[in-house]
Design a protein around this motif. Structure first.
Motif, PDB file in Angstrom:
ATOM      1  N   LYS A  70      17.821  24.999   7.230  1.00 51.55           N
ATOM      2  CA  LYS A  70      17.970  26.378   7.668  1.00 51.55           C
ATOM      3  C   LYS A  70      19.370  26.644   8.202  1.00 51.55           C
ATOM      4  O   LYS A  70      19.871  27.764   8.156  1.00 51.55           O
ATOM      5  N   THR A  71      20.005  25.616   8.765  1.00 48.05           N
ATOM      6  CA  THR A  71      21.385  25.703   9.217  1.00 48.05           C
ATOM      7  C   THR A  71      22.150  24.527   8.648  1.00 48.05           C
ATOM      8  O   THR A  71      21.556  23.596   8.076  1.00 48.05           O
ATOM      9  N   SER A  72      23.465  24.538   8.836  1.00 45.05           N
ATOM     10  CA  SER A  72      24.297  23.444   8.320  1.00 45.05           C
ATOM     11  C   SER A  72      24.272  22.224   9.233  1.00 45.05           C
ATOM     12  O   SER A  72      24.887  21.203   8.925  1.00 45.05           O
ATOM     13  N   GLU A  73      23.552  22.313  10.341  1.00 48.50           N
ATOM     14  CA  GLU A  73      23.517  21.220  11.310  1.00 48.50           C
ATOM     15  C   GLU A  73      22.791  19.984  10.761  1.00 48.50           C
ATOM     16  O   GLU A  73      23.138  18.859  11.099  1.00 48.50           O
ATOM     17  N   LYS A  74      21.784  20.205   9.929  1.00 51.22           N
ATOM     18  CA  LYS A  74      21.058  19.082   9.347  1.00 51.22           C
ATOM     19  C   LYS A  74      20.397  19.511   8.047  1.00 51.22           C
ATOM     20  O   LYS A  74      20.116  20.699   7.854  1.00 51.22           O
ATOM     21  N   PRO A  75      20.137  18.552   7.141  1.00 50.48           N
ATOM     22  CA  PRO A  75      19.483  18.885   5.858  1.00 50.48           C
ATOM     23  C   PRO A  75      18.056  19.363   6.082  1.00 50.48           C
ATOM     24  O   PRO A  75      17.496  19.239   7.182  1.00 50.48           O
ATOM     25  N   GLY A  76      17.462  19.884   5.031  1.00 50.66           N
ATOM     26  CA  GLY A  76      16.067  20.281   5.104  1.00 50.66           C
ATOM     27  C   GLY A  76      15.156  19.055   5.156  1.00 50.66           C
ATOM     28  O   GLY A  76      15.505  17.974   4.679  1.00 50.66           O
ATOM     29  N   SER A  77      13.994  19.221   5.748  1.00 49.29           N
ATOM     30  CA  SER A  77      13.030  18.121   5.834  1.00 49.29           C
ATOM     31  C   SER A  77      12.575  17.708   4.437  1.00 49.29           C
ATOM     32  O   SER A  77      12.536  18.528   3.518  1.00 49.29           O
ATOM     33  N   VAL A  78      12.222  16.439   4.285  1.00 51.94           N
ATOM     34  CA  VAL A  78      11.797  15.914   2.987  1.00 51.94           C
ATOM     35  C   VAL A  78      10.567  15.045   3.140  1.00 51.94           C
ATOM     36  O   VAL A  78      10.341  14.438   4.195  1.00 51.94           O
ATOM     37  N   PHE A  79       9.774  15.002   2.091  1.00 48.93           N
ATOM     38  CA  PHE A  79       8.618  14.114   2.067  1.00 48.93           C
ATOM     39  C   PHE A  79       9.077  12.704   1.728  1.00 48.93           C
ATOM     40  O   PHE A  79       9.827  12.491   0.781  1.00 48.93           O
ATOM     41  N   PHE A  80       8.630  11.754   2.522  1.00 44.23           N
ATOM     42  CA  PHE A  80       8.920  10.351   2.268  1.00 44.23           C
ATOM     43  C   PHE A  80       7.822   9.749   1.399  1.00 44.23           C
ATOM     44  O   PHE A  80       6.695   9.550   1.866  1.00 44.23           O
ATOM     45  N   GLY A  81       8.124   9.456   0.146  1.00 47.26           N
ATOM     46  CA  GLY A  81       7.204   8.702  -0.682  1.00 47.26           C
ATOM     47  C   GLY A  81       7.593   7.244  -0.571  1.00 47.26           C
ATOM     48  O   GLY A  81       8.764   6.911  -0.676  1.00 47.26           O
ATOM     49  N   GLY A  82       6.658   6.374  -0.312  1.00 44.66           N
ATOM     50  CA  GLY A  82       7.041   4.983  -0.141  1.00 44.66           C
ATOM     51  C   GLY A  82       5.856   4.060   0.014  1.00 44.66           C
ATOM     52  O   GLY A  82       4.711   4.437  -0.252  1.00 44.66           O
ATOM     53  N   SER A  83       6.141   2.848   0.462  1.00 42.15           N
ATOM     54  CA  SER A  83       5.098   1.833   0.580  1.00 42.15           C
ATOM     55  C   SER A  83       5.192   1.059   1.884  1.00 42.15           C
ATOM     56  O   SER A  83       6.262   0.927   2.478  1.00 42.15           O
ATOM     57  N   ASN A  84       4.038   0.544   2.298  1.00 39.15           N
ATOM     58  CA  ASN A  84       3.931  -0.355   3.441  1.00 39.15           C
ATOM     59  C   ASN A  84       3.427  -1.703   2.954  1.00 39.15           C
ATOM     60  O   ASN A  84       2.862  -1.817   1.865  1.00 39.15           O
ATOM     61  N   LEU A  85       3.629  -2.724   3.771  1.00 36.36           N
ATOM     62  CA  LEU A  85       3.057  -4.041   3.506  1.00 36.36           C
ATOM     63  C   LEU A  85       2.054  -4.360   4.602  1.00 36.36           C
ATOM     64  O   LEU A  85       2.358  -4.219   5.792  1.00 36.36           O
ATOM     65  N   LEU A  95       0.833  -1.193   0.000  1.00 38.04           N
ATOM     66  CA  LEU A  95       0.000   0.000   0.000  1.00 38.04           C
ATOM     67  C   LEU A  95       0.874   1.251   0.000  1.00 38.04           C
ATOM     68  O   LEU A  95       1.892   1.300   0.691  1.00 38.04           O
ATOM     69  N   GLY A  96       0.472   2.263  -0.740  1.00 42.51           N
ATOM     70  CA  GLY A  96       1.172   3.533  -0.681  1.00 42.51           C
ATOM     71  C   GLY A  96       1.092   4.082   0.736  1.00 42.51           C
ATOM     72  O   GLY A  96       0.067   3.925   1.426  1.00 42.51           O
ATOM     73  N   ASN A  97       2.150   4.734   1.204  1.00 39.67           N
ATOM     74  CA  ASN A  97       2.160   5.161   2.600  1.00 39.67           C
ATOM     75  C   ASN A  97       1.092   6.203   2.930  1.00 39.67           C
ATOM     76  O   ASN A  97       0.657   6.293   4.077  1.00 39.67           O
ATOM     77  N   THR A  98       0.647   6.979   1.946  1.00 43.83           N
ATOM     78  CA  THR A  98      -0.408   7.943   2.227  1.00 43.83           C
ATOM     79  C   THR A  98      -1.797   7.309   2.119  1.00 43.83           C
ATOM     80  O   THR A  98      -2.796   7.959   2.432  1.00 43.83           O
ATOM     81  N   GLN A  99      -1.867   6.058   1.676  1.00 49.93           N
ATOM     82  CA  GLN A  99      -3.147   5.378   1.487  1.00 49.93           C
ATOM     83  C   GLN A  99      -3.515   4.456   2.645  1.00 49.93           C
ATOM     84  O   GLN A  99      -4.680   4.106   2.823  1.00 49.93           O
ATOM     85  N   THR A 100      -2.514   4.057   3.426  1.00 52.35           N
ATOM     86  CA  THR A 100      -2.712   2.993   4.419  1.00 52.35           C
ATOM     87  C   THR A 100      -3.819   3.307   5.415  1.00 52.35           C
ATOM     88  O   THR A 100      -4.653   2.449   5.730  1.00 52.35           O
ATOM     89  N   ALA A 101      -3.839   4.515   5.953  1.00 57.44           N
ATOM     90  CA  ALA A 101      -4.838   4.870   6.959  1.00 57.44           C
ATOM     91  C   ALA A 101      -6.254   4.727   6.416  1.00 57.44           C
ATOM     92  O   ALA A 101      -7.167   4.298   7.134  1.00 57.44           O
ATOM     93  N   GLY A 102      -6.432   5.059   5.153  1.00 57.93           N
ATOM     94  CA  GLY A 102      -7.752   4.962   4.543  1.00 57.93           C
ATOM     95  C   GLY A 102      -8.279   3.543   4.496  1.00 57.93           C
ATOM     96  O   GLY A 102      -9.471   3.303   4.689  1.00 57.93           O
ATOM     97  N   TYR A 103      -7.393   2.579   4.252  1.00 65.26           N
ATOM     98  CA  TYR A 103      -7.817   1.174   4.239  1.00 65.26           C
ATOM     99  C   TYR A 103      -7.976   0.636   5.655  1.00 65.26           C
ATOM    100  O   TYR A 103      -8.839  -0.210   5.918  1.00 65.26           O
ATOM    101  N   ALA A 104      -7.160   1.118   6.571  1.00 63.14           N
ATOM    102  CA  ALA A 104      -7.241   0.644   7.956  1.00 63.14           C
ATOM    103  C   ALA A 104      -8.578   1.016   8.584  1.00 63.14           C
ATOM    104  O   ALA A 104      -9.189   0.208   9.299  1.00 63.14           O
ATOM    105  N   VAL A 105      -9.057   2.223   8.328  1.00 61.91           N
ATOM    106  CA  VAL A 105     -10.276   2.689   8.977  1.00 61.91           C
ATOM    107  C   VAL A 105     -11.504   1.922   8.499  1.00 61.91           C
ATOM    108  O   VAL A 105     -12.525   1.860   9.199  1.00 61.91           O
ATOM    109  N   THR A 106     -11.421   1.304   7.330  1.00 59.49           N
ATOM    110  CA  THR A 106     -12.561   0.542   6.805  1.00 59.49           C
ATOM    111  C   THR A 106     -12.645  -0.859   7.392  1.00 59.49           C
ATOM    112  O   THR A 106     -13.629  -1.569   7.182  1.00 59.49           O
ATOM    113  N   GLY A 107     -11.598  -1.277   8.120  1.00 57.95           N
ATOM    114  CA  GLY A 107     -11.581  -2.628   8.675  1.00 57.95           C
ATOM    115  C   GLY A 107     -11.005  -3.650   7.720  1.00 57.95           C
ATOM    116  O   GLY A 107     -11.033  -4.848   7.998  1.00 57.95           O
TER     117      GLY A 107
END
Length: 424
Positions: free
Chosen positions: A296-311, A94-106
């Motif tokens: 914003k600083t050199s301490e860490k990279p900028g935040s990124v969106f994780f596109g991915g999948s779950n099983l 399942l796409g990671n942004t889709q999982t919650a939608g299937y979970a709520v249906t049972g």
């Protein structure tokens, strides 16, 4: 989210040769058990899945694992239908942004009781939220990928610009490129690249929507969103890209970058690979470098969106226990490490311990550097409604880029987001 071919440069068409058969009936004529697994086109390397299933079948006498490859186009409808049937696929990607939608249906089995067996405590913290809903676990993170900045080495070297480590250096480098050659775009950034904007929003401590009691409400009419879109607007001012389209219209990797005169752009591994292929096909030579989206600083990279999948395991699986055993194996540290190796580091496995050392200077190396600051959109079944066209986030971005006050544009977007996200 569609992620076809997300692996980094050099990863071939990984699903070629997978067997697309089996009816999901849970058994064969002679009484042996059959486990049906749905995976998406471009997700599982052939050698990896064959080796995994060979070991699994050897450890479970009489069991045959059937892999059915699915296409992303129309997948949500097919999964919804399959989960409502008496004998659905046992394990489903399942796409990671889709999982919650299937979970709520049972439709998905509750995996909370086997969290320890699934190596839950060691999962990538950026991937984990998409697998849970209301404190329960409904899936195991499988893989993810994120965007990085792809730049033309020749242009950067000619101008004397080094890969930046923070936003200020980034802007200074783009300014230098613009002053050196008026015909070169310092960066190609369409006005509606909302996955890129998401990272800036999270860097400011904001989000697209927040919980409000038992409801959700849009959160773009906020100081955090205004800071994020202001930086995006500044970055976009170095681009000639349209303010009212996204990175796929036109497709930046194959329709824009190969034509030349683009010093940098932001994309995924498959886009970098597509650009290289298009340039070489036209008789040119691609010479790309890669760096994480600066923070914003050199301490860490900028935040990124994780596109991915779950099983996940289907609630109506005819053998949930066996399906869970396959899920444990496929997402274990051992097989996730093999997975990372099979994809040449082009996809991020669910645990840092399984990550392979990417080749120096590669897209994968830059991607991995940013993996610790990965994030996803709000985890709620109604989020899918927000992404439906016309996407209010895209419209908000275009309005601000064209001069609308960020607060006014944010209020208009929040109204739509709040209405959509609370729909069942």
């Amino acid at each position: 989210m569609k992620r076809k071919g997300m692996a980094a440069i050099g990863v071939a068409a990984m699903m070629a040769g997978l067997v697309a058969c089996g009816s999901g009936d849970g058994g064969t004529a002679d009484g042996d058990k059959k486990l049906t697994v749905w995976v998406m086109d471009g997700s599982a390397p052939k050698e990896w899945v064959e080796e995994l299933n060979k070991e699994f079948e050897a450890a479970h006498e009489g069991v045959t694992v059937e892999i059915e490859e699915q296409q992303w186009n129309g997948i949500q409808e097919r999964i919804t239908t399959a989960l409502s049937e008496d004998a659905p696929p046992d394990v489903i990607e399942l796409g990671n942004t889709q999982t919650a939608g299937y979970a709520v249906t049972g439709g998905l089995a509750d995996l909370t009781d086997i969290k320890a067996d699934l190596n839950y405590d060691n999962w990538n913290k950026g991937m984990l939220p998409s697998a849970e809903l209301d404190g329960k676990l409904y899936a195991a993170p499988w893989y993810a990928a994120n965007r990085v900045v792809i730049y033309d080495k020749k242009i950067y070297e000619k101008v004397g610009v080094e890969p930046p480590t923070n936003r200020q250096e980034w802007i200074e480098g783009l300014e230098k490129i613009r002053k050196s050659d008026k015909d070169v775009q310092p960066i190609y950034l369409p006005g509606q690249s909302w996955y890129v904007f998401a990272g800036f929003l999270w860097d400011e401590g904001g989000d697209f929507a927040v919980e409000d009691g038992d409801q959700w409400k849009g959160a773009l009419a906020t100081p955090e969103a205004e800071k994020a879109i202001s930086f995006y607007k500044k970055l976009q001012s170095f681009s000639k890209a349209p303010k009212d389209t996204d990175e796929a219209t036109p497709q930046q990797s194959t329709d824009v970058v190969p034509k030349g005169d683009v010093a940098s752009w932001i994309g995924l591994g498959w886009e970098a690979a597509g650009a290289v292929e298009a340039i070489e096909k036209a008789g040119g030579e691609a010479d790309f470098g890669y760096f994480p989206i600066p923070g914003k600083t050199s301490e860490k990279p900028g935040s990124v969106f994780f596109g991915g999948s779950n099983l996940a395991v289907a609630e109506r699986s005819t053998d949930k226990e066996l399906a869970q055993e396959w899920l444990k194996a496929a997402t274990s540290e051992k097989w996730m490490k093999k997975y990372a190796e099979a994809t040449a580091g082009g996809l991020l496995p669910n645990t840092e311990a399984a990550q392979v050392r990417p080749e120096s200077g590669s897209f994968a190396e830059a991607m991995v550097k940013a993996s610790g600051v990965g994030n996803i959109t709000p985890v709620t079944p109604g989020w899918a409604n927000v992404e439906t066209e016309p996407n209010p986030i895209k419209e908000y971005m275009t309005k601000v880029l064209k001069g609308t006050d960020p607060t006014k544009a944010g209020e208009e977007a929040d109204k739509v987001i709040s209405e959509r996200i609370n729909k069942s």
